[in-house]
Design a protein around this motif. Structure first.
Motif, PDB file in Angstrom:
ATOM      1  N   GLU A 119      34.072 -32.986 -16.561  1.00 42.66           N
ATOM      2  CA  GLU A 119      34.914 -32.037 -15.842  1.00 42.66           C
ATOM      3  C   GLU A 119      35.149 -32.426 -14.386  1.00 42.66           C
ATOM      4  OE1 GLU A 119      32.852 -28.386 -16.381  1.00 42.66           O
ATOM      5  OE2 GLU A 119      33.876 -27.882 -18.265  1.00 42.66           O
ATOM      6  N   ALA A 120      34.346 -33.351 -13.880  1.00 42.92           N
ATOM      7  CA  ALA A 120      34.491 -33.765 -12.483  1.00 42.92           C
ATOM      8  C   ALA A 120      35.863 -34.379 -12.215  1.00 42.92           C
ATOM      9  CB  ALA A 120      33.388 -34.761 -12.119  1.00 42.92           C
ATOM     10  N   LYS A 121      36.477 -34.944 -13.263  1.00 41.57           N
ATOM     11  CA  LYS A 121      37.797 -35.564 -13.094  1.00 41.57           C
ATOM     12  C   LYS A 121      38.851 -34.830 -13.917  1.00 41.57           C
ATOM     13  CE  LYS A 121      36.073 -40.198 -12.055  1.00 41.57           C
ATOM     14  NZ  LYS A 121      36.146 -41.636 -12.413  1.00 41.57           N
ATOM     15  N   MET A 122      38.647 -33.565 -14.097  1.00 38.68           N
ATOM     16  CA  MET A 122      39.558 -32.786 -14.931  1.00 38.68           C
ATOM     17  C   MET A 122      40.984 -32.779 -14.390  1.00 38.68           C
ATOM     18  SD  MET A 122      39.249 -28.781 -16.133  1.00 38.68           S
ATOM     19  CE  MET A 122      37.750 -29.027 -17.076  1.00 38.68           C
ATOM     20  N   GLU A 123      41.124 -32.860 -13.079  1.00 37.91           N
ATOM     21  CA  GLU A 123      42.467 -32.813 -12.493  1.00 37.91           C
ATOM     22  C   GLU A 123      43.307 -34.033 -12.893  1.00 37.91           C
ATOM     23  OE1 GLU A 123      39.749 -34.873  -9.562  1.00 37.91           O
ATOM     24  OE2 GLU A 123      39.711 -33.044 -10.803  1.00 37.91           O
ATOM     25  N   ASP A 124      42.655 -35.080 -13.381  1.00 34.39           N
ATOM     26  CA  ASP A 124      43.372 -36.285 -13.787  1.00 34.39           C
ATOM     27  C   ASP A 124      43.740 -36.281 -15.274  1.00 34.39           C
ATOM     28  OD1 ASP A 124      43.129 -37.327 -11.223  1.00 34.39           O
ATOM     29  OD2 ASP A 124      41.208 -38.284 -11.673  1.00 34.39           O
ATOM     30  N   TRP A 125      43.306 -35.252 -15.986  1.00 38.30           N
ATOM     31  CA  TRP A 125      43.565 -35.220 -17.423  1.00 38.30           C
ATOM     32  C   TRP A 125      45.022 -34.886 -17.717  1.00 38.30           C
ATOM     33  CZ3 TRP A 125      38.933 -31.776 -19.442  1.00 38.30           C
ATOM     34  CH2 TRP A 125      37.730 -32.460 -19.197  1.00 38.30           C
ATOM     35  N   ASN A 126      45.543 -35.469 -18.797  1.00 33.94           N
ATOM     36  CA  ASN A 126      46.879 -35.082 -19.244  1.00 33.94           C
ATOM     37  C   ASN A 126      46.754 -33.929 -20.246  1.00 33.94           C
ATOM     38  OD1 ASN A 126      46.219 -36.204 -21.776  1.00 33.94           O
ATOM     39  ND2 ASN A 126      46.979 -38.213 -21.145  1.00 33.94           N
TER      40      ASN A 126
END
Length: 212
Positions: A67-74
């Protein structure tokens, strides 16, 4: 012609760009979380001997890292992530159901080991006229002491054992003392009362548990 070719090439490039943007981006933490969930969900029986707190702790750790990089998920990753969480909840339900089954089995085995006096076998072959009253008394006393914790399955097994004891009594009828016979009759009445009061509630408790 050149202009048309340029338009076609631009359209193809744009399509490739859009397709690539919809592909799952490489994210080791996300992939690790996905692998952890998938491996557990697809092989539930492999993990029945593991401690649940350890399984959940590992899940939470991998989930937090992902979840730490959730903003990068499509969008595809986000949808898959929701599905993975549902898979884990399903794994947890299966795990807990199996733990309950094992716990119930263990308790039933303990009941069957202790409901008869030490040394008395379940087939009643070593029950005789001299000890049959003691066997009945021990049996009913144990039921009285544990009546509120008995499950439906335990009651089923208890009844079969009680019937076997009754059959053995009939075989020994002519050898049993009159005084013992009267006391055995009292134990039968007591057992019947305990069963009538507590067996139905065991069934209701089981149904209530199944609805949760």
């Amino acid at each position: 012609m050149k202009k048309l070719l340029a338009i076609v090439m631009f359209t193809i490039s744009a399509s490739i760009f859009v397709a690539c943007s919809n592909e799952k981006k490489t994210d080791p933490a996300y992939d690790d979380f996905k692998t952890y969930v998938s491996s557990h969900r697809d092989s539930v029986q492999t993990y029945y001997d593991n401690n649940w707190d350890d399984l959940q702790a590992n899940y939470d750790e991998k989930k937090n890292k992902a979840e730490a990089k959730m903003e990068d998920w499509n969008d595809n990753m986000k949808a898959e992530y929701a599905s993975l969480q549902a898979d884990w909840d399903s794994f947890k339900e299966d795990y807990q159901a199996e733990m309950k089954r094992k716990d119930d089995l263990k308790k039933t085995e303990e009941v069957m080991m202790n409901i008869l006096p030490a040394g008395i076998s379940e087939d009643m072959t070593n029950v005789n006229a001299a000890n049959i009253l003691d066997v009945h008394t021990h049996f009913v006393t144990y039921i009285e002491d544990h009546k509120q914790t008995m499950t439906r399955e335990q009651w089923d097994k208890i009844e079969l054992l009680w019937e076997a004891l009754g059959t053995r009594k009939n075989q020994l009828e002519k050898e049993i003392k009159t005084s013992d016979n009267l006391k055995i009759a009292e134990q039968k009445i007591k057992f019947g009362a305990i069963k009538a009061t507590n067996r139905p509630s065991a069934k209701m408790d089981e149904n209530s548990e199944a609805k949760k």
